[in-house]
Design a protein around this motif. Structure first.
Motif, short mmCIF file in Angstrom:
data_model
loop_
_atom_site.label_atom_id
_atom_site.label_comp_id
_atom_site.label_asym_id
_atom_site.label_seq_id
_atom_site.Cartn_x
_atom_site.Cartn_y
_atom_site.Cartn_z
N ILE A 81 -72.33 64.74 19.84
CA ILE A 81 -73.21 65.68 20.54
C ILE A 81 -74.35 66.14 19.64
O ILE A 81 -75.53 66.13 20.04
CB ILE A 81 -72.42 66.90 21.03
N LEU A 82 -74.04 66.52 18.41
CA LEU A 82 -75.07 67.07 17.53
C LEU A 82 -76.07 66.00 17.08
O LEU A 82 -77.27 66.27 16.98
CB LEU A 82 -74.44 67.73 16.31
N ILE A 83 -75.59 64.79 16.81
CA ILE A 83 -76.51 63.72 16.40
C ILE A 83 -77.43 63.34 17.55
O ILE A 83 -78.62 63.07 17.36
CB ILE A 83 -75.73 62.51 15.87
N LYS A 84 -76.88 63.32 18.78
CA LYS A 84 -77.70 63.05 19.95
C LYS A 84 -78.78 64.11 20.09
O LYS A 84 -79.96 63.80 20.32
CB LYS A 84 -76.83 63.00 21.21
N TYR A 85 -78.39 65.36 19.95
CA TYR A 85 -79.36 66.46 20.04
C TYR A 85 -80.41 66.34 18.94
O TYR A 85 -81.62 66.45 19.20
CB TYR A 85 -78.62 67.79 19.94
N TYR A 86 -79.96 66.11 17.73
CA TYR A 86 -80.87 66.02 16.58
C TYR A 86 -81.88 64.89 16.76
O TYR A 86 -83.05 65.03 16.38
CB TYR A 86 -80.04 65.82 15.31
N SER A 153 -62.51 67.58 33.24
CA SER A 153 -63.61 67.82 32.30
C SER A 153 -64.29 66.51 31.93
O SER A 153 -65.53 66.42 31.85
CB SER A 153 -63.09 68.51 31.04
N SER A 154 -63.48 65.46 31.72
CA SER A 154 -64.02 64.13 31.43
C SER A 154 -64.86 63.63 32.61
O SER A 154 -65.96 63.10 32.42
CB SER A 154 -62.88 63.17 31.13
N LEU A 181 -63.67 71.31 23.27
CA LEU A 181 -64.88 71.79 22.61
C LEU A 181 -66.03 72.05 23.58
O LEU A 181 -67.12 72.42 23.15
CB LEU A 181 -65.32 70.77 21.56
N GLU A 182 -65.79 71.84 24.85
CA GLU A 182 -66.88 71.87 25.83
C GLU A 182 -67.67 73.18 25.79
O GLU A 182 -68.91 73.17 25.76
CB GLU A 182 -66.31 71.65 27.23
N ASP A 183 -66.98 74.31 25.80
CA ASP A 183 -67.68 75.60 25.80
C ASP A 183 -68.49 75.79 24.52
O ASP A 183 -69.58 76.37 24.54
CB ASP A 183 -66.69 76.75 25.95
N PHE A 188 -75.80 72.72 23.17
CA PHE A 188 -76.38 71.45 22.75
C PHE A 188 -76.47 70.48 23.93
O PHE A 188 -77.47 69.79 24.10
CB PHE A 188 -75.56 70.82 21.63
N GLU A 189 -75.42 70.45 24.74
CA GLU A 189 -75.44 69.56 25.90
C GLU A 189 -76.51 70.00 26.90
O GLU A 189 -77.22 69.17 27.47
CB GLU A 189 -74.07 69.54 26.59
N ASP A 190 -76.66 71.31 27.10
CA ASP A 190 -77.71 71.82 27.99
C ASP A 190 -79.09 71.38 27.50
O ASP A 190 -79.96 71.00 28.28
CB ASP A 190 -77.66 73.35 28.06
#
Length: 219
Positions: A81-86, A153-154, A181-183, A188-190
């Motif tokens: 998630i973080l690498i995608k955002y970055y 959730s998946s 970890l979703e919450d 980052f996902e938003d």
């Protein structure tokens, strides 16, 4: 999805570990009693998806059996998630991703792999410091509601962001652990979803984020 200002604030407080619950333990929020009952009930009446749900639960049990529910797996989810955002940030926006160490804003991401790795490790440590993977594994085997939450959730992630879903699934069915970890990764996902939908709005989020950093440094 929250407003641009709301996403910026969530990013800021999540990155700096100030939002209540950011470093919360597993027991403190993954399942609550009303939600527990809700997942069991919905899974029971969702006959349309019963075949797919059972297949996903089989995937989940194999994941548990082979020892895939561990902190390394959760760390991989965070990294994706973080690498995608970055990767979506401009160089200027990357320079604005300052974060706190020891209560002071001293960390600053520069354009190096080493700097990104340090940021990821700090963030991973914050999220996982009180996570009991042993309790998670046991609960996934013994609690039907936990299995249902993992499956739905998946499925929700697949509908919202199929790229992230398939990347996590390709790493060994980690899509089924995303609910843990979703919450905590929501901001980052938003931001990722907003970037795909409205680049101008995404840039506004980062401007708001920079204002928050600037305001605290000068407070």
């Amino acid at each position: 999805m929250n407003s641009e200002t709301g996403i910026a604030e969530e990013l800021y407080y999540t990155i700096n570990g100030e939002t209540p619950g950011v470093v919360s333990g597993f027991i403190e929020g993954i399942l609550e009693i009303p939600e527990d009952i809700g997942y069991i009930a919905y899974d029971f009446i969702d006959s349309e998806n019963r075949y797919n749900n059972n297949n996903d639960k089989i995937r989940l049990m194999f994941l548990v059996k082979k020892g895939g529910v561990n902190k390394d797996s959760l760390a991989e989810i965070i990294k994706v998630i973080l690498i995608k955002y970055y990767s979506l940030l401009t160089n200027e926006q990357k320079s604005q991703l300052q974060y706190k160490i020891g209560g002071q804003i001293t960390g600053k991401l520069v354009f190096t792999t080493q700097a990104l790795s340090k940021f990821l490790q700090i963030f991973i440590d914050r999220l996982l410091i009180r996570t009991s993977v042993g309790l998670i594994s046991t609960s996934l085997v013994t609690l039907g509601a936990m299995q249902s939450k993992a499956v739905y959730s998946s499925r929700d992630l697949l509908n919202r962001n199929p790229n992230i879903y398939w990347e996590l699934r390709g790493l060994g069915d980690l899509d089924l652990l995303y609910f843990i970890l979703e919450d905590k990764l929501k901001s980052f996902e938003d931001a990722i979803l907003l970037h795909d939908k409205d680049r101008s709005a995404f840039n506004n989020v980062m401007k708001h984020y920079a204002d928050l950093v600037h305001g605290e440094k000068n407070a």
